[in-house]
Enzyme design. Structure first.
Site, mmCIF file in Angstrom:
data_model
loop_
_atom_site.group_PDB
_atom_site.id
_atom_site.type_symbol
_atom_site.label_atom_id
_atom_site.label_comp_id
_atom_site.label_asym_id
_atom_site.label_seq_id
_atom_site.Cartn_x
_atom_site.Cartn_y
_atom_site.Cartn_z
ATOM 1 N N GLY A 1 0.839 -1.200 0.000
ATOM 2 C CA GLY A 1 0.000 0.000 0.000
ATOM 3 C C GLY A 1 0.874 1.250 0.000
ATOM 4 N N ASP B 1 4.714 -4.660 6.049
ATOM 5 C CA ASP B 1 5.115 -6.015 6.466
ATOM 6 C C ASP B 1 5.169 -7.008 5.303
ATOM 7 O OD1 ASP B 1 2.375 -5.933 6.260
ATOM 8 O OD2 ASP B 1 1.977 -7.023 8.121
HETATM 9 O O1 F6P Z 1 -1.510 -1.324 4.721
HETATM 10 C C1 F6P Z 1 -2.066 -0.114 4.377
HETATM 11 C C2 F6P Z 1 -3.545 -0.267 4.125
HETATM 12 O O2 F6P Z 1 -4.055 0.994 3.745
HETATM 13 C C3 F6P Z 1 -4.354 -0.848 5.264
HETATM 14 O O3 F6P Z 1 -4.637 0.098 6.258
HETATM 15 C C4 F6P Z 1 -5.563 -1.357 4.553
HETATM 16 O O4 F6P Z 1 -6.181 -2.407 5.253
HETATM 17 C C5 F6P Z 1 -4.986 -1.858 3.245
HETATM 18 O O5 F6P Z 1 -3.773 -1.163 3.056
HETATM 19 C C6 F6P Z 1 -5.871 -1.638 2.047
HETATM 20 O O6 F6P Z 1 -5.215 -2.167 0.943
HETATM 21 P P1 F6P Z 1 -5.692 -1.973 -0.564
HETATM 22 O O7 F6P Z 1 -5.419 -0.561 -0.948
HETATM 23 O O8 F6P Z 1 -4.857 -2.936 -1.348
HETATM 24 O O9 F6P Z 1 -7.143 -2.286 -0.578
#
Ligand code: F6P
Length: 328
Positions: A15, A107
């Site tokens: 992300g 992570d």
């Molecule tokens: O790890 C960052 C994050 O924004 C989390 O807070 C959230 O659960 C996830 O990524 C959302 O991921 P994506 O943008 O792939 O839906």
């Protein structure tokens, strides 16, 4: 190892987070400062597998310190989870004569880096870049401070309308399995209650608390709900439950979503990203590898990769106490 590093690649993965651009800029400029070659890899591990590389010099990263997102783009790569994918990635690094890799991400990014390193013994330095602040071994991750400010600004606006209409708002915030955003933004925005996965308060206790606060004279309320909290996972169901059991309040739901990931990075995130980016190259030149560069008690520190995934960062009990006392 000390003098054998001549060419470094940098990528952002997972992300995106505000401040990633500032981190890339610091990596690139620290390379230029030390006369090292630097290569940007687009779309994280995806681009590494496909050989999507571009040389970067000090001028390639002008005018990006203030921009959210990541100009190198990011991805969550499925192929990098396979041995074949990682072999392709390794071959590209070798073909390009790259001596070390700086990976900026959360992570998932670190997990990928650890496996890659075990298989190919390739020098990697990680920088913690995620709004979630859920990496062990660093007090703060790049992007977290900006996300907190975005959430607080949004809740301040919600508070205005909640107050005008005597309403209760459930505000869902991000954080996957970590309650840091919810807890800190909740305190900063003066939330009535904060639901975090580390506590899993449960809907009955929440209801009792809301009833008590209503009796104490509150006319409107904000409940911050972390997306990872057990009852928060079904925020519409929670709203229904409250509507059925607490008729005094009209209950509304706001899911803040990806707004929390965008926007210009805060000054704190820009400085943090710059310090960690320089720290990554410094560490490589000291002969370090397979470490994350983090911030601990305001000092840039190296943390072995294995430690970064050792259990989640713990929620500070003092913060929970402050939230409880100040929301009375
Ligand atoms: O790890 C960052 C994050 O924004 C989390 O807070 C959230 O659960 C996830 O990524 C959302 O991921 P994506 O943008 O792939 O839906």
């Amino acid at each position: 190892m000390k003098n054998s590093i001549k060419k470094i690649a940098v990528l952002t993965s997972g992300g995106d987070a505000p401040g990633m651009n500032a981190a890339i800029r610091a990596v690139v400029r620290c390379c230029a400062y030390h006369n090292l070659e630097c290569v940007g890899i687009f779309r994280g591990y995806e681009g590494l597998i496909e050989g999507d590389f571009k040389p970067l010099d000090a001028r390639s990263v002008k005018n990006i310190i203030n921009r959210g997102g990541t100009f190198l783009k990011s991805a969550r790569s499925k192929e990098f989870r396979t041995k074949e994918g990682r072999k392709k990635a390794y071959d590209h690094l070798k073909n390009e004569s790259i001596d070390a890799l700086v990976t900026i991400g959360g992570d998932g990014t670190f997990k990928g880096a650890i496996v890659f390193n075990e298989e190919f013994d390739f020098p990697i330095i990680g920088l913690p870049g995620t709004i979630d602040n859920d990496i062990n071994g660093t007090d703060f991750t790049i992007g977290y401070d900006t996300a907190l400010n975005t959430v607080v600004e949004a809740i301040d606006k919600i508070r205005d309308t909640a107050n005008s209409h005597n309403r209760l708002f459930l505000v869902e915030v991000m954080g996957r399995d970590a309650g840091d955003i919810a807890l800190n933004a909740g305190i900063g925005a003066g939330a009535e209650e904060i639901l975090i996965p580390e506590q899993n308060m449960g809907k009955e206790r929440l209801l009792e608390s809301l009833k008590r606060s209503k009796k104490s004279g509150k006319t409107s309320s904000i409940v911050v709900v972390s997306e990872g909290d057990q009852i928060g996972k079904n925020i519409m169901g929670l709203a229904e439950y409250i509507r059925e059991n607490l008729e005094e309040y009209e209950c509304k739901v706001t899911v803040l979503g990806h707004i929390q990931r965008g926007g210009a990075p805060s000054c704190y995130d820009r400085v943090l990203a710059s310090r960690l980016g320089v720290g990554a190259i410094d560490a490589l030149l000291r002969g370090e590898r397979d470490v994350m560069i983090g911030i601990n008690h305001n000092k840039v520190t190296s943390v072995p990769f294995s430690k970064t995934l050792e259990g989640k960062t713990k929620i500070d009990e003092e913060l929970i106490r402050v939230a409880d006392i100040t929301s009375i």
